[in-house]
Enzyme design. Sequence first.
Site, PDB file in Angstrom:
ATOM      1  N   ASP A 198      -1.412   5.782  55.300  1.00  0.00           N
ATOM      2  CA  ASP A 198      -0.352   6.699  54.890  1.00  0.00           C
ATOM      3  C   ASP A 198      -0.229   7.782  55.949  1.00  0.00           C
ATOM      4  O   ASP A 198      -1.240   8.356  56.366  1.00  0.00           O
ATOM      5  CB  ASP A 198      -0.678   7.324  53.538  1.00  0.00           C
ATOM      6  CG  ASP A 198       0.425   8.258  53.066  1.00  0.00           C
ATOM      7  OD1 ASP A 198       1.542   7.764  52.827  1.00  0.00           O
ATOM      8  OD2 ASP A 198       0.181   9.474  52.953  1.00  0.00           O
ATOM      9  N   THR A 199       0.980   8.043  56.406  1.00  0.00           N
ATOM     10  CA  THR A 199       1.209   9.050  57.441  1.00  0.00           C
ATOM     11  C   THR A 199       2.143  10.133  56.913  1.00  0.00           C
ATOM     12  O   THR A 199       3.156   9.836  56.290  1.00  0.00           O
ATOM     13  CB  THR A 199       1.839   8.412  58.700  1.00  0.00           C
ATOM     14  OG1 THR A 199       0.962   7.406  59.209  1.00  0.00           O
ATOM     15  CG2 THR A 199       2.076   9.458  59.783  1.00  0.00           C
TER      16      THR A 199
END
Length: 198
Positions: free
Chosen positions: A79-80
């Site tokens: 997840d960014t």
Amino acid sequence: MRRSPWATCFSSRSASAVQSPRRKDLLASTGLDFEIIVRPSDEIQDSSMEPERLCLYNAGLKADAVAREFPDATVIGADTLVFLGNEPLGKPCDRNDAVRMLTMLSGKFHCVCTGVCLRSPLGHIDLPVITKVKFRKLSPSTIDRYLELVHVLDKAGAYAFQEHGDMIAESIEGDANNVIGLPIDALMRQLAAWGYSR
């Protein structure tokens, strides 16, 4: 070289499954065979949480969901998010929201954090990676031009470093692949410790 089933469950902030060909391409560059498997999860965007903790929480939701279904596989969840101060900037909901985000980032340093969660019979590892980016001072016309060139509605912070990044980015401190969406070097170091190789 260790061989094992692979499942990747890259985090997505849209209703559909994996929307990030960038992460697929980065993972494919390692030479690992993998399969994309996505299960729904309720990601959060909580400005009271530290960037590393928030990204790891959201990456862990999807990694754990897939790992429960495929307990013998090595699962990679990612997840960014873009953070300006402690404010997380996810994907813009529309063009106006994208303009708002790029205006906020204009001329400033911000952080890009990717949380990578590995779930495997070999162990559970959480890897937070942060890269510092400074934007150029962006005029309204530059923002408009950038949005004409780049589709940003599926991108955290309303930009893609790998697409006309020279228009908006002045400098970067850390792993550029992390800004694109997956810190390959940190990921492969951990996998190498488990006996995997390129």
